[in-house]
Design an enzyme around this catalytic site. Structure first.
Site, short mmCIF file in Angstrom:
data_model
loop_
_atom_site.label_atom_id
_atom_site.label_comp_id
_atom_site.label_asym_id
_atom_site.label_seq_id
_atom_site.Cartn_x
_atom_site.Cartn_y
_atom_site.Cartn_z
N HIS A 84 -7.69 27.38 13.19
CA HIS A 84 -7.06 26.06 13.08
C HIS A 84 -6.78 25.50 14.47
CE1 HIS A 84 -5.90 26.00 8.65
NE2 HIS A 84 -6.51 27.17 8.83
N ARG B 88 7.17 50.58 10.04
CA ARG B 88 8.58 50.19 10.03
C ARG B 88 8.79 48.73 9.67
NH1 ARG B 88 8.26 53.85 14.35
NH2 ARG B 88 9.59 55.70 14.05
N GLY C 30 -16.44 41.67 2.81
CA GLY C 30 -16.64 42.88 3.61
C GLY C 30 -16.51 42.64 5.09
N HIS D 264 -13.96 39.93 6.40
CA HIS D 264 -12.57 39.55 6.63
C HIS D 264 -11.61 40.72 6.39
CE1 HIS D 264 -14.10 35.44 6.61
NE2 HIS D 264 -12.92 35.05 7.07
N ASP E 234 -12.96 30.93 0.61
CA ASP E 234 -12.67 30.31 1.90
C ASP E 234 -13.96 29.75 2.50
OD1 ASP E 234 -10.97 29.46 3.92
OD2 ASP E 234 -11.13 31.32 5.07
N LEU F 222 -13.04 34.42 13.40
CA LEU F 222 -13.63 34.02 12.13
C LEU F 222 -13.19 32.61 11.78
CD1 LEU F 222 -13.18 37.32 10.09
CD2 LEU F 222 -15.33 36.35 10.87
#
Length: 390
Positions: free
Chosen positions: A143, A229, A251, A253, A277, A310
């Protein structure tokens, strides 16, 4: 309700169980029921798909583009029509054109295009997904950071007005730029809120789930990870039964082992559903394109910026179903549900879409033995013969 068409196949999956050597009965845009081939009512037109199988049409809640068009770069009814048509080739019968982070002016144009698409009853158009601009800079992904900003009163009003006057809308937001009070106001107006592109802690994510956020956008990608944690957004989403999560099953992302762990871990009744997407490459031979002035390179099933980030995905929903069935080893019934009944439930539309039960929309895909889509029906209308995907 008397059927007008009987669609026969070797077997039909109604969303719950398989029916062998049966026919799907359709009256106009609705399913009437499923009967044996020998019990087709007299005088009803028959369509026969021989040794193939009929399954509920796929529902994709995150589609950036298709057929050479990216929503946002083009914001019109015709752009939406091109995108829905491109994805229909691969069994998707309902989708949400997705606007990624952009200017207020482009967002306004996108909302208007959605209003017009609903009025025009564009086949396959379900509503809009606004993925931004109220995201985290730290987890922005591809973005454009220059467009990312806090949600203001005008933004909230515009989204709520669209939902109340124009139709369904899903919005992806980050706690870094949206308050819990704003989330509650969105949900009160009927907007579906998803957490994504955020580095929030698990504790913060839970506060936003309490406020009404009911989804997580592309699980694992662009969000705080599951740690020993600090569970992050990933851990919070998997542990909270109120929350549904989209998953890009290409396979690339997400590693297949990670997908399998998540699927085994997800607390019900919320579930994991498939999203593509997808960008404008779907249904085309494009080698690349530009995204807000930046070159995106298409190679070996991936779409990347020059630095390797990506930028959306290069996969269709039929391929996603094959991946989770053939690579992850999920039963075909579960893979199909992840692309149909689960996303419908995530949107609160599980009484209308995602199954082939009486009264449901006659949205379905015809698959061959290789699980390739050979034909798609949207609300009882047969599309132009598609052939197998290229």
């Amino acid at each position: 309700m008397r059927p007008t068409i009987a669609i026969a196949a070797a077997r039909i999956f109604d969303g719950t169980e398989w029916h062998e050597e049966s026919c799907l009965l359709v009256e106009r845009e609705r399913v009437c029921g499923i009967v044996r081939k020998s019990d087709i009512p007299h005088g009803v037109r028959r369509v026969d798909y021989d040794q193939q199988q009929i399954v509920p049409g796929f529902i994709d809640l995150q589609v950036n583009g298709g057929g050479g068009v990216r929503f946002g770069e083009e914001t019109s009814v015709e752009a939406i029509r091109v995108i829905t048509s491109a994805h229909a080739r691969f069994g998707t019968t309902k989708l949400l054109p997705t606007l990624i982070t952009d200017t207020p002016e482009i967002t306004a144009l996108a909302l208007e295009a959605g209003r017009q698409a609903r009025t025009a009853k564009v086949p396959g158009f379900l509503g809009l997904h606004l993925e931004g601009p109220h995201l985290s800079l730290e987890r922005k992904g591809a973005h454009d950071p220059s467009f990312i900003r806090p949600m203001m009163a005008g933004d909230l009003a515009a989204i709520c007005a669209y939902r109340m006057n124009a139709g369904l809308v899903l919005t992806t937001i980050a706690p870094e730029n949206v308050t819990t009070e704003q989330v509650a106001a969105l949900v009160a107006s009927g907007v579906v809120v998803s957490i994504g592109h955020s580095n929030a802690t698990a504790q913060t994510a839970r506060l936003y789930f309490d406020a009404g956020a009911s989804m997580v956008t592309h699980l694992f990608n662009a969000m705080s990870p599951l740690g020993n944690r600090e569970p992050g957004i990933v851990g919070a989403a998997l542990d909270d039964g109120r929350v549904f999560s989209g998953l890009i099953a290409d396979g690339v992302h997400v590693d297949p082992s990670t997908m399998k762990i998540a699927l085994r871990s997800k607390a019900p009744p919320g579930d994991i559903f498939l999203v593509t997407d997808a960008m404008q490459t779907i249904g085309t031979k494009l080698a690349g394109f530009e995204l807000n002035g930046r070159a995106i390179h298409r190679s070996e099933g991936t779409l990347k910026l020059a630095d390797g980030t990506l930028a959306g995905a290069d996969i269709d929903m039929a391929s996603s179903v094959r991946f989770v069935h053939q690579v992850l080893g999920l039963p075909l019934e579960q893979a199909l549900a992840m692309a149909s009944s689960v996303p419908a439930k995530a949107l609160g539309l599980d009484g209308q879409y995602g199954q082939l039960k009486p009264g449901f929309a006659a949205d379905f895909a015809v698959l061959n033995a290789q699980l390739e889509c050979t034909q798609t029906w949207v609300e009882g209308q047969e599309l132009i013969p598609l052939g197998c995907p290229q």
